[in-house]
Design a protein around this motif. Structure first.
Motif, PDB file in Angstrom:
ATOM      1  N   PRO A 199       0.798  -1.242   0.000  1.00 20.22           N
ATOM      2  CA  PRO A 199       0.000   0.000   0.000  1.00 20.22           C
ATOM      3  C   PRO A 199       0.826   1.285   0.000  1.00 20.22           C
ATOM      4  CG  PRO A 199      -0.812  -1.535   1.662  1.00 20.22           C
ATOM      5  CD  PRO A 199       0.447  -2.120   1.102  1.00 20.22           C
ATOM      6  N   ASP A 200       2.038   1.248   0.556  1.00 16.57           N
ATOM      7  CA  ASP A 200       2.849   2.466   0.639  1.00 16.57           C
ATOM      8  C   ASP A 200       3.763   2.667  -0.564  1.00 16.57           C
ATOM      9  OD1 ASP A 200       4.414   0.286   1.261  1.00 16.57           O
ATOM     10  OD2 ASP A 200       5.632   1.376   2.724  1.00 16.57           O
ATOM     11  N   SER A 201       3.666   1.823  -1.565  1.00 10.94           N
ATOM     12  CA  SER A 201       4.549   1.903  -2.731  1.00 10.94           C
ATOM     13  C   SER A 201       3.830   2.588  -3.897  1.00 10.94           C
ATOM     14  CB  SER A 201       5.016   0.497  -3.122  1.00 10.94           C
ATOM     15  OG  SER A 201       5.943   0.582  -4.160  1.00 10.94           O
ATOM     16  N   HIS A 202       3.632   3.870  -3.777  1.00 12.06           N
ATOM     17  CA  HIS A 202       2.860   4.631  -4.771  1.00 12.06           C
ATOM     18  C   HIS A 202       3.558   4.684  -6.130  1.00 12.06           C
ATOM     19  CE1 HIS A 202       0.032   5.726  -1.697  1.00 12.06           C
ATOM     20  NE2 HIS A 202       1.029   6.126  -0.929  1.00 12.06           N
ATOM     21  N   ALA A 203       4.867   4.836  -6.138  1.00  7.69           N
ATOM     22  CA  ALA A 203       5.594   4.939  -7.405  1.00  7.69           C
ATOM     23  C   ALA A 203       5.478   3.632  -8.195  1.00  7.69           C
ATOM     24  CB  ALA A 203       7.060   5.290  -7.159  1.00  7.69           C
ATOM     25  N   GLU A 204       5.631   2.521  -7.514  1.00  5.48           N
ATOM     26  CA  GLU A 204       5.518   1.221  -8.198  1.00  5.48           C
ATOM     27  C   GLU A 204       4.106   1.014  -8.734  1.00  5.48           C
ATOM     28  OE1 GLU A 204       6.226  -3.552  -7.385  1.00  5.48           O
ATOM     29  OE2 GLU A 204       6.423  -2.143  -5.721  1.00  5.48           O
ATOM     30  N   ARG A 205       3.112   1.368  -7.935  1.00  7.22           N
ATOM     31  CA  ARG A 205       1.714   1.248  -8.353  1.00  7.22           C
ATOM     32  C   ARG A 205       1.444   2.099  -9.582  1.00  7.22           C
ATOM     33  NH1 ARG A 205      -2.861   4.050  -7.635  1.00  7.22           N
ATOM     34  NH2 ARG A 205      -4.815   2.912  -7.491  1.00  7.22           N
ATOM     35  N   GLU A 206       1.892   3.342  -9.575  1.00  9.18           N
ATOM     36  CA  GLU A 206       1.666   4.241 -10.717  1.00  9.18           C
ATOM     37  C   GLU A 206       2.388   3.753 -11.972  1.00  9.18           C
ATOM     38  OE1 GLU A 206      -0.580   6.677 -11.007  1.00  9.18           O
ATOM     39  OE2 GLU A 206      -1.169   5.996  -9.003  1.00  9.18           O
ATOM     40  N   ARG A 207       3.597   3.230 -11.802  1.00  8.17           N
ATOM     41  CA  ARG A 207       4.341   2.693 -12.941  1.00  8.17           C
ATOM     42  C   ARG A 207       3.607   1.510 -13.558  1.00  8.17           C
ATOM     43  NH1 ARG A 207       7.679  -1.449 -13.070  1.00  8.17           N
ATOM     44  NH2 ARG A 207       7.908  -1.487 -10.822  1.00  8.17           N
ATOM     45  N   LEU A 208       3.102   0.602 -12.735  1.00  7.10           N
ATOM     46  CA  LEU A 208       2.366  -0.560 -13.242  1.00  7.10           C
ATOM     47  C   LEU A 208       1.048  -0.148 -13.887  1.00  7.10           C
ATOM     48  CD1 LEU A 208       3.070  -3.074 -10.345  1.00  7.10           C
ATOM     49  CD2 LEU A 208       3.844  -3.286 -12.727  1.00  7.10           C
ATOM     50  N   LEU A 209       0.379   0.823 -13.307  1.00  8.90           N
ATOM     51  CA  LEU A 209      -0.866   1.317 -13.919  1.00  8.90           C
ATOM     52  C   LEU A 209      -0.595   1.929 -15.291  1.00  8.90           C
ATOM     53  CD1 LEU A 209      -2.702   2.912 -10.857  1.00  8.90           C
ATOM     54  CD2 LEU A 209      -3.430   0.914 -12.199  1.00  8.90           C
ATOM     55  N   LEU A 210       0.472   2.706 -15.401  1.00 10.49           N
ATOM     56  CA  LEU A 210       0.842   3.305 -16.683  1.00 10.49           C
ATOM     57  C   LEU A 210       1.146   2.208 -17.709  1.00 10.49           C
ATOM     58  CD1 LEU A 210       1.499   5.835 -18.374  1.00 10.49           C
ATOM     59  CD2 LEU A 210       3.836   5.662 -17.500  1.00 10.49           C
ATOM     60  N   MET A 211       1.921   1.204 -17.283  1.00  8.46           N
ATOM     61  CA  MET A 211       2.236   0.088 -18.186  1.00  8.46           C
ATOM     62  C   MET A 211       0.952  -0.621 -18.621  1.00  8.46           C
ATOM     63  SD  MET A 211       5.567  -1.509 -16.230  1.00  8.46           S
ATOM     64  CE  MET A 211       5.422  -3.069 -17.060  1.00  8.46           C
ATOM     65  N   GLY A 212       0.053  -0.843 -17.693  1.00  9.20           N
ATOM     66  CA  GLY A 212      -1.205  -1.522 -18.005  1.00  9.20           C
ATOM     67  C   GLY A 212      -2.056  -0.741 -18.979  1.00  9.20           C
ATOM     68  N   ARG A 213      -2.165   0.562 -18.766  1.00  6.32           N
ATOM     69  CA  ARG A 213      -2.961   1.398 -19.680  1.00  6.32           C
ATOM     70  C   ARG A 213      -2.369   1.395 -21.080  1.00  6.32           C
ATOM     71  NH1 ARG A 213      -3.568   4.708 -14.900  1.00  6.32           N
ATOM     72  NH2 ARG A 213      -1.673   5.829 -15.411  1.00  6.32           N
ATOM     73  N   LYS A 214      -1.047   1.547 -21.163  1.00  2.99           N
ATOM     74  CA  LYS A 214      -0.397   1.564 -22.482  1.00  2.99           C
ATOM     75  C   LYS A 214      -0.531   0.219 -23.181  1.00  2.99           C
ATOM     76  CE  LYS A 214       2.911   5.262 -21.782  1.00  2.99           C
ATOM     77  NZ  LYS A 214       4.304   5.673 -21.915  1.00  2.99           N
TER      78      LYS A 214
END
Length: 146
Positions: free
Chosen positions: A38-53
């Motif tokens: 839950p505290d790993s915001h950068a990793e979460r955002e990176r994976l979300l960006l990869m998923g969207r792309k």
């Protein structure tokens, strides 16, 4: 078979395989998202960006694969395959694959909204669905069992 038919068929296979490559990896991104602390915001955002792309790219591949498939079917043998059970089964699986891709997007949206309720184990099983669909489609197209 004409040369044009073979070229269209070859590119159809390339785009279907590429589309499925996206469908093999997109659920894997969901597995990774489900495992992010839950505290790993950068990793979460990176994976979300990869998923969207990846989802957008897989959509493009899907559209080209479907267009080439329709071209093959309509231009080179819609009537010839009209009574073929294997083709109806294959087309039914293609509809399921399209639905599967949209379900992947729905799961990605849940992660974007921090509303996911599935475990990484659930996504690991969900990840295998695309492999089974790919096997089914290839077997139906090549073997034509019925």
């Amino acid at each position: 078979m004409s040369s044009a038919y073979l070229w269209i068929q070859a590119f159809h296979i390339v785009f279907v395989s590429s589309w499925f490559a996206g469908l093999f990896y997109l659920p894997r991104i969901l597995v990774n998202l489900a495992m992010v602390p839950p505290d790993s915001h950068a990793e979460r955002e990176r994976l979300l960006l990869m998923g969207r792309k990846l989802y957008r790219f897989a959509n493009i591949l899907m559209l080209v694969a479907l267009a080439l498939g329709a071209w093959l079917w309509l231009g080179y043998g819609a009537g010839r395959f009209a009574g073929s059970g294997w083709l109806h089964a294959k087309l039914a699986l293609v509809v399921v694959v399209i639905g599967y891709q949209h379900v992947c997007r729905a799961h990605l949206r849940r992660f974007e909204q921090s509303a996911n309720q599935r475990s990484h184990r659930w996504f690991r099983v969900f990840n295998e669905v695309s492999v089974l669909l790919f096997i089914g489609i290839v077997v139906l197209a090549v073997v034509k069992p019925f």
